[in-house]
Design a protein around this motif. Sequence first.
Motif, PDB file in Angstrom:
ATOM      1  N   ALA A  71     -12.058  -1.585   0.172  1.00  0.00           N
ATOM      2  CA  ALA A  71     -11.142  -0.974  -0.801  1.00  0.00           C
ATOM      3  C   ALA A  71     -11.865   0.038  -1.680  1.00  0.00           C
ATOM      4  O   ALA A  71     -11.254   0.989  -2.179  1.00  0.00           O
ATOM      5  CB  ALA A  71     -10.505  -2.063  -1.670  1.00  0.00           C
ATOM      6  N   SER A 121      -9.854   4.443  -5.519  1.00  0.00           N
ATOM      7  CA  SER A 121      -8.614   3.985  -4.892  1.00  0.00           C
ATOM      8  C   SER A 121      -7.446   4.162  -5.851  1.00  0.00           C
ATOM      9  O   SER A 121      -6.799   3.211  -6.282  1.00  0.00           O
ATOM     10  CB  SER A 121      -8.743   2.514  -4.488  1.00  0.00           C
ATOM     11  OG  SER A 121      -7.600   2.091  -3.789  1.00  0.00           O
ATOM     12  N   THR A 159      -5.036   0.867  -1.853  1.00  0.00           N
ATOM     13  CA  THR A 159      -5.429  -0.298  -1.054  1.00  0.00           C
ATOM     14  C   THR A 159      -6.008  -1.410  -1.933  1.00  0.00           C
ATOM     15  O   THR A 159      -6.006  -2.573  -1.534  1.00  0.00           O
ATOM     16  CB  THR A 159      -6.460   0.101   0.009  1.00  0.00           C
ATOM     17  OG1 THR A 159      -7.587   0.727  -0.620  1.00  0.00           O
ATOM     18  CG2 THR A 159      -5.862   1.077   1.011  1.00  0.00           C
ATOM     19  N   SER A 162      -3.040   6.422   2.780  1.00  0.00           N
ATOM     20  CA  SER A 162      -3.378   5.103   2.243  1.00  0.00           C
ATOM     21  C   SER A 162      -3.120   4.024   3.286  1.00  0.00           C
ATOM     22  O   SER A 162      -3.916   3.082   3.437  1.00  0.00           O
ATOM     23  CB  SER A 162      -2.568   4.817   0.972  1.00  0.00           C
ATOM     24  OG  SER A 162      -2.903   5.723  -0.057  1.00  0.00           O
ATOM     25  N   ASN A 199      -5.909   4.307   5.777  1.00  0.00           N
ATOM     26  CA  ASN A 199      -7.097   3.675   5.191  1.00  0.00           C
ATOM     27  C   ASN A 199      -7.036   2.161   5.357  1.00  0.00           C
ATOM     28  O   ASN A 199      -8.004   1.509   5.758  1.00  0.00           O
ATOM     29  CB  ASN A 199      -7.210   4.014   3.699  1.00  0.00           C
ATOM     30  CG  ASN A 199      -7.648   5.437   3.444  1.00  0.00           C
ATOM     31  OD1 ASN A 199      -8.260   6.073   4.291  1.00  0.00           O
ATOM     32  ND2 ASN A 199      -7.327   5.945   2.271  1.00  0.00           N
ATOM     33  N   TYR A 200      -5.872   1.601   5.036  1.00  0.00           N
ATOM     34  CA  TYR A 200      -5.741   0.145   5.046  1.00  0.00           C
ATOM     35  C   TYR A 200      -5.856  -0.427   6.452  1.00  0.00           C
ATOM     36  O   TYR A 200      -6.489  -1.478   6.659  1.00  0.00           O
ATOM     37  CB  TYR A 200      -4.408  -0.269   4.416  1.00  0.00           C
ATOM     38  CG  TYR A 200      -4.244  -1.759   4.323  1.00  0.00           C
ATOM     39  CD1 TYR A 200      -4.998  -2.494   3.406  1.00  0.00           C
ATOM     40  CD2 TYR A 200      -3.385  -2.446   5.167  1.00  0.00           C
ATOM     41  CE1 TYR A 200      -4.877  -3.871   3.322  1.00  0.00           C
ATOM     42  CE2 TYR A 200      -3.252  -3.812   5.093  1.00  0.00           C
ATOM     43  CZ  TYR A 200      -4.006  -4.525   4.170  1.00  0.00           C
ATOM     44  OH  TYR A 200      -3.901  -5.886   4.097  1.00  0.00           O
ATOM     45  N   GLN A 221      -9.389  -0.559   7.289  1.00  0.00           N
ATOM     46  CA  GLN A 221     -10.094  -1.538   6.460  1.00  0.00           C
ATOM     47  C   GLN A 221      -9.960  -2.953   6.998  1.00  0.00           C
ATOM     48  O   GLN A 221     -10.942  -3.706   7.065  1.00  0.00           O
ATOM     49  CB  GLN A 221      -9.575  -1.463   5.022  1.00  0.00           C
ATOM     50  CG  GLN A 221     -10.003  -0.206   4.282  1.00  0.00           C
ATOM     51  CD  GLN A 221      -9.329  -0.069   2.936  1.00  0.00           C
ATOM     52  OE1 GLN A 221      -8.718  -1.010   2.431  1.00  0.00           O
ATOM     53  NE2 GLN A 221      -9.418   1.117   2.339  1.00  0.00           N
ATOM     54  N   SER A 235      -4.094  -9.165   1.167  1.00  0.00           N
ATOM     55  CA  SER A 235      -4.962  -9.062   2.347  1.00  0.00           C
ATOM     56  C   SER A 235      -5.747 -10.347   2.555  1.00  0.00           C
ATOM     57  O   SER A 235      -5.834 -10.869   3.670  1.00  0.00           O
ATOM     58  CB  SER A 235      -5.936  -7.883   2.187  1.00  0.00           C
ATOM     59  OG  SER A 235      -5.251  -6.677   1.971  1.00  0.00           O
ATOM     60  N   VAL A 286       0.837  -1.205   0.000  1.00  0.00           N
ATOM     61  CA  VAL A 286       0.000   0.000   0.000  1.00  0.00           C
ATOM     62  C   VAL A 286       0.870   1.252   0.000  1.00  0.00           C
ATOM     63  O   VAL A 286       0.601   2.215  -0.716  1.00  0.00           O
ATOM     64  CB  VAL A 286      -0.953   0.000   1.216  1.00  0.00           C
ATOM     65  CG1 VAL A 286      -1.688   1.327   1.329  1.00  0.00           C
ATOM     66  CG2 VAL A 286      -1.960  -1.140   1.106  1.00  0.00           C
TER      67      VAL A 286
END
Length: 496
Positions: A348, A395, A318, A433, A436-437, A440, A325, A312
């Motif tokens: 994502a 994304s 992502t 990012s 974000n990940y 997530q 993942s 990432v």
Amino acid sequence: MAVGKEKCLEILKANLLVLLTLVGAAVGFIIGVVVRNTNPTDSTLMWVGILGEIYLNMLKMMIVPLIVASVITGTSTLDPKSNGKISLVSLGYILSTNFLGCLVGSILCVIIRPGEIAKTEVKALNSVPLETEDIFADLLRNIFPDNLISATFRKTITSYDTEKYKANVTINGTIVEVIETMVTGKNLSIANSTNILGILIASAVFGIATASTKEIGQPFFKFFYAATEIILVILGKLIWFTPIGVASLIGKTIGRTKNLEDDFSRLGLYIATQMIGYLLFMIVAVPLTYFILMRMNPFRFLFTLIHAFIIVFATTSTAIAIPESIRQLEGPNKLDRRVTRFVIPLCAAIERCGSCIYISISCLFVMQITEQEVDAASVVLVIILTTFSSLAIPSVTGASLITVIILLTALNIPPEAAALLYSFEWFLDRMRSITNYSVQVTCVVFTQRMCLSSLKTDNKDVETLNVLIEKENEIPIAEMVDDDKYLSEETFNQRL
């Protein structure tokens, strides 16, 4: 002594890819600094980043097939009630964290006030930002694509017909003639980008329909189940190219930066405000949420995903990390594939907590440097607009900065002031990012925890389906036993 050596070798072997990727990142930074000091040409930068581009292309090639196959297999093993619960829980989590990101970012910017020491001249941008209503209209259009094949490589966006005209404006008491742009009409056009959200919804519909057809839908299910496993095997091989790809991408990014020191002196407090927001979520909120849900060490969980984090960071997307993942969440972390293969692609597509922090801080920062009044009403408006706009952020690299320009226009603030933010976009894009990940992957854990009772209810149906598949393929019963995924031989004979 020998036992200790064997254990060290075992740990080294288990984490070899992570270590190589970290070495690749370090090499990339060194290459970038060396190249930057030579005033590189565009051709030089192209060759520095060419291996990274090839690496990205290899991963992008597999993303759409993996999303389609994994979402169909995941949703087809759940009954409609469970599908609905998983969707509602994950969507509620996503909206809540996006809102919290906006709230935290706005509070930090109001308290620290980074814009008061970074006032600058406004430079014109030659672009017409999308209107807020068009953002949501495009979002709705792309949720339901008219062509599933074209949705794999393009999506619908609103474009404007414009005309330029001369206008007189007053700047610092002086009347100056400037060129303004006027929108004369709207059209629907096509953007060369994968419509992940549309593909996700369509695949979920196919999966739910497959579950409702029971025996008739089994050949359809078996095809996509096999496709998912085949794609994951291919990705397991491709992922070993990560160290080379990361080194190339980071080297190119660092190599093309200019005036780094001057820009940092002006934007240092703005960058610090952003980093505080990101760290609050990555180091405090995410680990605390995981610990409350699982009563386990959250940093051990995050460490298992470090390779995905590096992907990432290198790619600023992502979506590129979706295959890794799935591999890590279902492997070392043993999360239910029926949850991971639906929630990961959904997150994502629309989970943007880090981006919300960035957008809210950036909007208020621009208001401060342009000496706009930052009152309670404007802060609330920024939070509301950012929360809903976050659902439409693709994304891709730099998408959040485009959203900042759109929101500034909606707030009647000159979007040209956002040009200052481009200086450190390469760095902040990577940090948001990663944020974000981290949120997530926590969404996957949260969703499974909240839907645990529904998933246990569905286990019998999944076991029966696996047995039917393997019986038809004439696989020996002894080979079917794999943890708790399949029926034991005794249970199988009892059901027969």
